[in-house]
Scaffold this motif. Structure first.
Motif, PDB file in Angstrom:
ATOM      1  N   TYR A  77       0.814  -1.208   0.000  1.00 46.04           N
ATOM      2  CA  TYR A  77       0.000   0.000   0.000  1.00 46.04           C
ATOM      3  C   TYR A  77       0.854   1.268   0.000  1.00 46.04           C
ATOM      4  N   GLY A 136       4.118   2.555  -3.868  1.00 44.13           N
ATOM      5  CA  GLY A 136       2.962   1.803  -3.386  1.00 44.13           C
ATOM      6  C   GLY A 136       1.709   2.328  -4.048  1.00 44.13           C
ATOM      7  N   PHE A 138      -1.345   3.149  -2.989  1.00 49.45           N
ATOM      8  CA  PHE A 138      -2.044   4.289  -2.406  1.00 49.45           C
ATOM      9  C   PHE A 138      -1.236   5.571  -2.610  1.00 49.45           C
ATOM     10  N   ALA A 181      -4.558   4.546   2.982  1.00 46.85           N
ATOM     11  CA  ALA A 181      -4.641   3.095   3.199  1.00 46.85           C
ATOM     12  C   ALA A 181      -5.163   2.723   4.580  1.00 46.85           C
ATOM     13  N   TYR A 204      -9.870  -5.964   1.804  1.00 45.43           N
ATOM     14  CA  TYR A 204      -8.804  -6.733   2.440  1.00 45.43           C
ATOM     15  C   TYR A 204      -9.372  -7.531   3.611  1.00 45.43           C
ATOM     16  N   ASP A 238      -2.913  -9.082   1.567  1.00 45.66           N
ATOM     17  CA  ASP A 238      -2.052  -8.700   0.443  1.00 45.66           C
ATOM     18  C   ASP A 238      -0.583  -8.714   0.850  1.00 45.66           C
ATOM     19  N   ILE A 264     -10.457  -0.695   2.164  1.00 50.19           N
ATOM     20  CA  ILE A 264      -9.330   0.175   2.483  1.00 50.19           C
ATOM     21  C   ILE A 264      -9.483   1.461   1.682  1.00 50.19           C
ATOM     22  N   VAL A 279      -1.991  -1.930  -8.170  1.00 55.27           N
ATOM     23  CA  VAL A 279      -1.782  -3.000  -7.183  1.00 55.27           C
ATOM     24  C   VAL A 279      -0.787  -4.019  -7.716  1.00 55.27           C
TER      25      VAL A 279
END
Length: 284
Positions: free
Chosen positions: A61, A73, A75, A114, A134, A211, A238, A271
């Motif tokens: 994230y 990441g 996010f 996140a 998640y 994840d 999230i 992702v």
């Protein structure tokens, strides 16, 4: 001088009409003043020229290169893309999971990245629509004889003598605090510390977002086993967290941005990209 009752009544009516007219004019001036003084929060960010995003580290994230300080990441990339929409610069402020919401309340950053949408957090902040979903999973060493073969439920690992490592202040920390009755919860300041505790066998099990644990398992395929409990633990969306001071219209701006990124597959691409990068970092 005498005044008839009729004249008195007419004078009272005229005075009442003037009073109503004056009140209406004053109300209109107040409403106009409020409309002029009340602007979008994001317009204020545009004037400032910087969008500040609170960053607590958790792969994939939010990640940070310890040498260069560069943030990555998915996010982080979403924060940068939203900054592009506003035509401002994205700035990342390092923090911990324990302080992520508190910093938002203190206006240290505009968005907290996140964060799991939980009722307790919703009392202190408001959330955008989720970018991803998640749930909590667990990773352990397959040679660890304390762990029963093929655990399925939380009760299978909630045993005296079993230590579960977790990042302090995270949603899974809070979920496990409320769930575990017999196992020992080892709270550590960061994800790397929690993972190292299992690798060094100071802890028996790592609890983390599914994840992140998927990446950890792949990087340690020779010994690591992952299981996702049934029923699911803390299965949540999230999102970005925002100050409760923002108006519904301000929150809608970010919601519309995220909905578009999910719909066109951009979130899935980010992702996948962040996951690949995280695996490379683990291997270094």
């Amino acid at each position: 001088m005498t005044i008839s009752f009729r004249k008195i009544a007419l004078m009272c009516r005229k005075m009442a009409f003037v009073g109503v007219l004056a009140s209406t004019q004053i109300a209109g001036m107040v409403m106009q003043g409020e409309a002029q003084s009340t602007g979008s929060y994001w317009q204020e960010v545009q004037k400032r020229g910087v969008l500040k995003c609170g960053a607590a580290i958790a792969s994939p994230y939010v990640m940070r290169d310890p040498q260069s300080g560069h943030y990555s990441g998915f996010f982080v990339e979403l924060c940068r893309q939203f900054a592009d929409v506003l035509q401002v610069k994205a700035e990342f402020v390092d923090t911990t999971w324990d302080n992520l919401v508190a910093g938002l309340q203190a206006s240290k950053w505009d968005m907290a990245m996140a964060l799991n949408r939980t009722p307790l957090r919703a009392m202190a902040a408001q959330f955008t629509v989720p970018a991803v979903q998640y749930q909590v999973s667990f990773v352990y060493n397959k040679a660890n004889t304390k762990i029963p073969e093929h655990p399925v439920k939380i009760e299978d690992i909630d045993k005296p003598g079993i230590t579960v490592a977790v990042m302090s202040g995270t949603a899974w920390d809070k979920a496990l605090t409320a769930t575990l009755k017999n196992a020992t919860l080892m709270r550590l300041t960061g994800g790397d510390e929690a993972r190292l505790s299992v690798m060094s066998r100071r802890a028996d099990i790592l609890a983390d977002a599914s994840d992140s644990n998927k990446l950890f398992k792949q990087a340690n395929a020779s010994w690591a086993v992952e299981f996702i409990p049934e029923p699911a633990l803390a299965k949540q969306g999230i999102s970005f967290a925002l100050s409760r001071e923002l108006s519904p219209a301000d929150v809608a701006v970010v919601d519309i941005f995220l909905e578009g990124k999910v719909a066109d597959g951009e979130v899935d691409r980010l992702v996948e990209e962040a996951t690949a990068q995280s695996l490379e970092n683990v291997g270094k």
